[in-house]
Design a protein around this motif. Structure first.
Motif, PDB file in Angstrom:
ATOM      1  N   SER A  23       0.801  -1.226   0.000  1.00  0.00           N
ATOM      2  CA  SER A  23       0.000   0.000   0.000  1.00  0.00           C
ATOM      3  C   SER A  23       0.835   1.277   0.000  1.00  0.00           C
ATOM      4  CB  SER A  23      -0.935   0.016   1.208  1.00  0.00           C
ATOM      5  OG  SER A  23      -0.193   0.079   2.414  1.00  0.00           O
ATOM      6  N   ASN A  44      -7.797  10.271   3.635  1.00  0.00           N
ATOM      7  CA  ASN A  44      -8.512   9.427   2.683  1.00  0.00           C
ATOM      8  C   ASN A  44      -7.548   8.703   1.747  1.00  0.00           C
ATOM      9  OD1 ASN A  44     -10.905  10.211   3.828  1.00  0.00           O
ATOM     10  ND2 ASN A  44     -11.483  11.604   2.187  1.00  0.00           N
ATOM     11  N   ALA A  45      -6.461   9.356   1.386  1.00  0.00           N
ATOM     12  CA  ALA A  45      -5.477   8.733   0.498  1.00  0.00           C
ATOM     13  C   ALA A  45      -4.869   7.486   1.144  1.00  0.00           C
ATOM     14  CB  ALA A  45      -4.388   9.736   0.138  1.00  0.00           C
ATOM     15  N   THR A  48      -7.522   4.776   1.035  1.00  0.00           N
ATOM     16  CA  THR A  48      -7.667   4.329  -0.350  1.00  0.00           C
ATOM     17  C   THR A  48      -6.521   3.389  -0.728  1.00  0.00           C
ATOM     18  OG1 THR A  48      -8.819   6.353  -0.978  1.00  0.00           O
ATOM     19  CG2 THR A  48      -7.767   5.133  -2.743  1.00  0.00           C
ATOM     20  N   SER A  52      -7.087  -0.575  -1.643  1.00  0.00           N
ATOM     21  CA  SER A  52      -6.654  -1.084  -2.950  1.00  0.00           C
ATOM     22  C   SER A  52      -5.673  -2.238  -2.797  1.00  0.00           C
ATOM     23  CB  SER A  52      -6.024   0.041  -3.769  1.00  0.00           C
ATOM     24  OG  SER A  52      -6.978   1.034  -4.065  1.00  0.00           O
ATOM     25  N   HIS A  58     -11.630   1.196  -4.017  1.00  0.00           N
ATOM     26  CA  HIS A  58     -10.774   2.223  -3.428  1.00  0.00           C
ATOM     27  C   HIS A  58     -11.433   2.975  -2.272  1.00  0.00           C
ATOM     28  CE1 HIS A  58     -13.106   4.661  -6.254  1.00  0.00           C
ATOM     29  NE2 HIS A  58     -12.798   5.694  -5.496  1.00  0.00           N
ATOM     30  N   ASP A  59     -12.755   3.075  -2.250  1.00  0.00           N
ATOM     31  CA  ASP A  59     -13.431   3.832  -1.194  1.00  0.00           C
ATOM     32  C   ASP A  59     -14.010   2.945  -0.089  1.00  0.00           C
ATOM     33  OD1 ASP A  59     -15.419   2.694  -2.774  1.00  0.00           O
ATOM     34  OD2 ASP A  59     -16.747   4.431  -2.595  1.00  0.00           O
ATOM     35  N   HIS A  60     -13.676   1.674  -0.099  1.00  0.00           N
ATOM     36  CA  HIS A  60     -14.289   0.728   0.850  1.00  0.00           C
ATOM     37  C   HIS A  60     -14.027   1.114   2.310  1.00  0.00           C
ATOM     38  CE1 HIS A  60     -15.976  -3.048   2.261  1.00  0.00           C
ATOM     39  NE2 HIS A  60     -14.934  -3.145   3.066  1.00  0.00           N
ATOM     40  N   ILE A  62     -13.158   3.940   3.574  1.00  0.00           N
ATOM     41  CA  ILE A  62     -13.783   5.223   3.898  1.00  0.00           C
ATOM     42  C   ILE A  62     -15.251   5.002   4.237  1.00  0.00           C
ATOM     43  CG2 ILE A  62     -14.437   7.495   2.982  1.00  0.00           C
ATOM     44  CD1 ILE A  62     -11.832   7.284   1.242  1.00  0.00           C
TER      45      ILE A  62
END
Length: 132
Positions: A23, A44-45, A48, A52, A58-60, A62
């Motif tokens: 990651s 958030n990055a 994300t 991933s 990618h937003d799971h 969050i």
């Protein structure tokens, strides 16, 4: 969020170091996410990148984090007057601890018998174990 992360790591049999590498996030940050002990807001990055690396959308993470916050707020609102709203999450805390124990056992098994935590791979014999 910690519960979801720990469960996914256990299902994929991936440790903290491997997830950190995949990651691009530090091991310390992965550890904080696993324990749910964020002293500051997680970007958030970061979420994300971790999602991933775990083959999630990618937003799971969050979305999971937002859902967790909604549940905490609901539990606090539904708690009887004078009760401790933090005790409403006791089941989740127990599950998180059990998942961390399971992950630690998997990590230890991997150290003792390389390859035991991986499916479809054979163990590499790197010579005698210094502990023996």
């Amino acid at each position: 969020m910690a519960d979801a992360l720990n469960a996914r790591m256990a299902a994929l049999r991936i440790g903290q170091q491997a997830l950190a590498t995949a990651s691009g996030v530090s091991v310390a940050t992965i550890r904080q996410l696993q324990h749910g002990a964020q002293r500051r807001r997680v970007q958030n990055a970061t979420l994300t990148a971790v999602a991933s690396a775990l083959d999630w959308p990618h937003d799971h993470l969050i979305r999971v984090l937002l859902q967790d916050q909604d549940q905490e707020r609901d539990a606090a609102e539904q708690a009887p007057p004078g009760s401790d709203p933090a005790s409403a999450g006791t089941d989740h805390q127990i599950l998180a601890v059990l998942l961390r124990i399971e992950q630690r056992l998997t990590d230890l098994a991997e150290r003792i018998v390389p390859g035991v935590g991986r499916t479809g791979e054979q163990a590499n014999d790197n010579g005698p174990d210094p502990a023996e």
